[in-house]
Design an enzyme around this catalytic site. Structure first.
Site, PDB file in Angstrom:
ATOM      1  N   LEU A  27       9.618   9.975  -1.282  1.00 35.41           N
ATOM      2  CA  LEU A  27       9.547   9.943   0.173  1.00 35.41           C
ATOM      3  C   LEU A  27      10.107   8.612   0.690  1.00 35.41           C
ATOM      4  O   LEU A  27      11.075   8.590   1.455  1.00 35.41           O
ATOM      5  CB  LEU A  27       8.097  10.141   0.636  1.00 35.41           C
ATOM      6  CG  LEU A  27       7.830   9.994   2.144  1.00 35.41           C
ATOM      7  CD1 LEU A  27       8.584  11.048   2.945  1.00 35.41           C
ATOM      8  CD2 LEU A  27       6.325  10.109   2.436  1.00 35.41           C
ATOM      9  N   GLU A  41      11.948   5.056   1.364  1.00 34.62           N
ATOM     10  CA  GLU A  41      13.313   4.553   1.174  1.00 34.62           C
ATOM     11  C   GLU A  41      13.276   3.046   1.383  1.00 34.62           C
ATOM     12  O   GLU A  41      12.328   2.518   1.966  1.00 34.62           O
ATOM     13  CB  GLU A  41      14.251   5.222   2.189  1.00 34.62           C
ATOM     14  CG  GLU A  41      14.328   6.720   1.970  1.00 34.62           C
ATOM     15  CD  GLU A  41      15.210   7.429   2.974  1.00 34.62           C
ATOM     16  OE1 GLU A  41      15.698   6.759   3.924  1.00 34.62           O
ATOM     17  OE2 GLU A  41      15.405   8.639   2.804  1.00 34.62           O
ATOM     18  N   GLN A  94     -14.632 -14.011 -10.492  1.00 30.95           N
ATOM     19  CA  GLN A  94     -15.550 -15.099 -10.157  1.00 30.95           C
ATOM     20  C   GLN A  94     -16.761 -15.110 -11.092  1.00 30.95           C
ATOM     21  O   GLN A  94     -17.192 -16.160 -11.546  1.00 30.95           O
ATOM     22  CB  GLN A  94     -16.001 -14.953  -8.695  1.00 30.95           C
ATOM     23  CG  GLN A  94     -16.681 -16.179  -8.137  1.00 30.95           C
ATOM     24  CD  GLN A  94     -15.709 -17.356  -7.972  1.00 30.95           C
ATOM     25  OE1 GLN A  94     -14.489 -17.161  -7.962  1.00 30.95           O
ATOM     26  NE2 GLN A  94     -16.232 -18.558  -7.866  1.00 30.95           N
ATOM     27  N   GLU A 116       0.702   4.953  -1.091  1.00 29.81           N
ATOM     28  CA  GLU A 116       0.247   6.178  -0.387  1.00 29.81           C
ATOM     29  C   GLU A 116      -0.218   5.845   1.032  1.00 29.81           C
ATOM     30  O   GLU A 116      -1.212   6.369   1.525  1.00 29.81           O
ATOM     31  CB  GLU A 116      -0.913   6.843  -1.088  1.00 29.81           C
ATOM     32  CG  GLU A 116      -0.839   7.598  -2.336  1.00 29.81           C
ATOM     33  CD  GLU A 116       0.379   8.025  -3.054  1.00 29.81           C
ATOM     34  OE1 GLU A 116       1.521   7.705  -2.672  1.00 29.81           O
ATOM     35  OE2 GLU A 116       0.187   8.716  -4.052  1.00 29.81           O
TER      36      GLU A 116
END
Lengths: 383, 259
Positions: free
Chosen positions: A129, A131, A339, A366
């Site tokens: 999807l 670019e 930590q 996503e």
């Protein structure tokens, strides 16, 4: 499997599936993850193994060779894989996402022809999807698919493709018509198609064993029967797939957070300072308590969204909330895990620095977490 | 060919095991049970033989009512059906009594070959394969690291301390296998789903026509008289090298009669 997990798995069948996943994770994933990450080696054989075990088609119909599992079960499998090795859990999520267009929008004929191979375990998919110039702003993508007789000719460059150059098929969103969201269509492209090539893989700060690269389309001819859904329906298909993909990323994030929490807890119980294990020092104990709370809330959030989806109800807002919460929680939890381990946590002798680097990418993929907030805000406005 | 594989459910080897203070037997209720690891190799070998020569695999297991995970795992891996022998009177069976019960079960089945793991990870006596072969009057080919079947003959590589012997016999026969023999497959999710529909025959002593006195505590010749918890391992000796480290080490080794 502990009692809580058992309670989250609705059937005996799902419990058996989870036990299988646990075993694969423990025996086949965990021992290899650190070395493969250091060497940036894509574990194609691991995907073949889990594919043969049936984990590459879980949410899809048994009729096509899938597992017919609800999302609430499939996602827990993804979480468990990611707990041992994020690149594998995320790879399963991306693969599942790449099958989504065909499974949900393909014709019966298309599904019967391609889906069994795609979800059968031997093949691996990728989803194209983004670019280089159109990431979050996917509606304005520029890769073109021009009709030419009974074929389409695809030209353009897709970016940030998980499994780029490794996948057997690519679900590709390309422009077939007008500018904007309505001019985009979906295609299923075979990796062997002439003119399709992968650029050099990206050099990433984490999740290095998962190959990410640009995919270059130079006059790639795709038969019209490989166009999925209606012409111009591509953006809708992409967004719907992303809603599902977001849940996969949320599950991955919970897996990474759980791994960090487990490592930090074990360390804090064994490491002694001022005459007692550091977990009994409130400063550390409370840190761990917050890590546990965030992680479990995350699991509850993605499962709530998954249940909506399993009931056939709208779930986009809940998917965005789950993705946002789980990935932010994984980021904070992995930082806190470093930590808790102190200096040791900053070394590569322990896995928590790797978890920290891995968690970061989950806030980006996503749909960045800023995009998730936008999705949620828009949904709130709509009411 | 028809193959019977014997599998045993054992306590998870990674878990803390303890003895039941009354019976001095392993408290099986206290830890998770799973298939004895070496039996997975037996199942795998049977599946591979059937894939090559055709036939079917029947898995046989004996244990308490809830010890069903072992044969289920074998069915998930691909075995065709299971026979599960369970009876309260079987509790406490030693290797001798176990072999009696299992021989009786095998008497109800048709088979060309019986395969089992060389030992179970709980008691580790390695006795059952030989006892069983003796009771059945069949050749025993134990500690097999390779199995070949050719018509009615079977040939195995029998692992020894110095390498292996090649042992041949006519079928039917009893074969026990070692871990070297293969790499057991993982069940697939489809295998897990299919396993639930596979036939499982449940047997008890009455159904088998076996006298309760010949098995269990009553029928066992070995008795555990006493047991004590192993003392925690003592801390090792640390030698700090102050110029005499070498002689200290040699002294330690000499005290243990290593040098």
């Amino acid at each position: 499997m502990d009692a809580i997990r058992r309670a989250l798995l609705p059937t005996e069948e799902a419990q058996a599936l989870f036990e299988l996943t646990e075993e694969l994770g423990r025996e086949e994933l965990a021992p290899r993850a650190a070395a493969a990450e250091a060497a940036a080696e894509f574990p194609r054989d691991v995907f073949r193994l889990i594919g043969r075990s049936g984990l590459l088609g879980l949410p899809y119909d048994e009729e096509y060779g899938g597992g017919s599992q609800p999302y609430a079960v499939y996602l827990q499998v993804v979480e468990e894989l990611a707990r041992h090795w994020l690149a594998v859990g995320l790879g399963v999520s991306v693969h599942t996402l790449s099958c989504h267009a065909l499974a949900e929008y393909g014709t019966d004929k298309q599904r019967k022809y391609w889906l069994p191979d795609m979800i059968g375990g031997e093949q691996l998919g990728a989803y194209c999807l983004s670019e280089p110039e159109h990431g979050s702003d996917a509606a304005n993508l520029t890769t073109r698919a021009a009709a030419d007789g009974d074929e389409y000719v695809i030209d353009g460059t897709k970016a940030w493709i998980t499994h780029g150059g490794q996948a057997d098929f690519y679900t590709v969103l390309a422009r077939t018509g007008e500018p904007g969201a309505r001019g985009i269509s979906a295609f299923l492209v075979d990796s062997a198609a002439a003119g399709l090539s992968a650029a050099e893989p990206e050099h990433k700060m984490g999740m290095r064993s998962s190959t990410t690269s640009q995919m270059v389309f130079e006059g790639v001819r795709v038969p019209a029967e490989r166009q999925i859904g209606e012409l111009g329906q591509g953006f809708e298909i992409a967004m719907r797939a992303l809603d599902c993909g977001r849940l996969g990323i949320a599950a991955c994030a919970v897996g990474v957070a759980q791994a960090a929490l487990d490592t930090a807890t074990a360390y804090a119980k064994q490491r002694e300072q001022f005459g007692k294990p550091i977990i009994r020092h409130e400063a550390v104990g409370f840190l761990l308590a917050d890590m546990a709370a965030r992680t479990e809330v995350g699991r509850a959030a993605y499962l709530a969204a998954a249940r909506l989806r399993d009931l056939g109800l709208p779930f986009a807002r809940q998917a965005a909330i789950a993705k946002l919460h789980c990935t932010d929680a994984a980021m904070q939890t992995t930082i806190d895990a470093v930590q808790v381990l102190g200096g040791a946590g900053y070394t590569t002798d322990f896995p928590v620095e790797r978890y920290l680097r891995e968690a970061k990418v989950l806030q980006i993929v996503e749909g960045t977490n800023q995009i998730q907030r936008r999705v949620i805000a828009k949904a709130l406005e709509r009411g | 060919m028809k193959i019977v594989v014997l599998v045993k459910q054992v306590p998870d080897t990674a878990a803390d095991k303890r003895l039941d203070p009354d019976t001095l037997a392993v408290d099986r209720g206290a830890v998770d049970g799973l298939i004895n690891e070496m039996d997975e190799f037996a199942v795998e070998e049977a599946l591979q033989l059937v894939e090559k020569h055709g036939g079917e695999v029947t898995v046989v297991s004996m244990g308490p009512d809830d010890a069903t995970d072992a044969y289920k795992k074998a069915l998930q891996m691909g075995a065709d059906k299971a026979v599960f022998l369970s009876d309260p009177a079987l509790a406490g069976s030693d290797a001798l009594a176990t072999s009696e019960a299992l021989a009786k079960v095998l008497g109800t089945l048709e088979y060309d070959l019986v395969i089992l793991g060389s030992e179970a990870s709980d008691a580790r006596t390695s006795l059952v394969p030989a006892l069983l072969a003796e009771r059945l009057g069949l050749p025993q080919l134990t500690f097999a690291s390779k199995v070949e079947v050719d018509g009615s003959a079977i040939r195995v590589n029998r692992l020894t301390d110095y390498g292996h012997d090649v042992v041949e016999a006519a079928l039917p026969a009893v074969v026990s296998v070692v871990e070297k023999i293969n790499e057991p497959r993982y069940p697939s999710f489809k295998g897990i789903m299919a396993a639930k529909k596979k036939p499982v025959e449940a047997l008890d002593l009455a159904g088998l026509g076996l006298d309760a006195g010949s098995v269990g505590w009553a029928g066992s010749r070995s008795k555990v008289l006493d047991a004590t918890v192993a003392p925690p391992r003592a801390k090792g000796t640390i030698v700090t090298d102050e110029g005499n480290g070498g002689s200290e080490l040699v002294g330690f080794l000499a005290s243990k009669k290593f040098v």
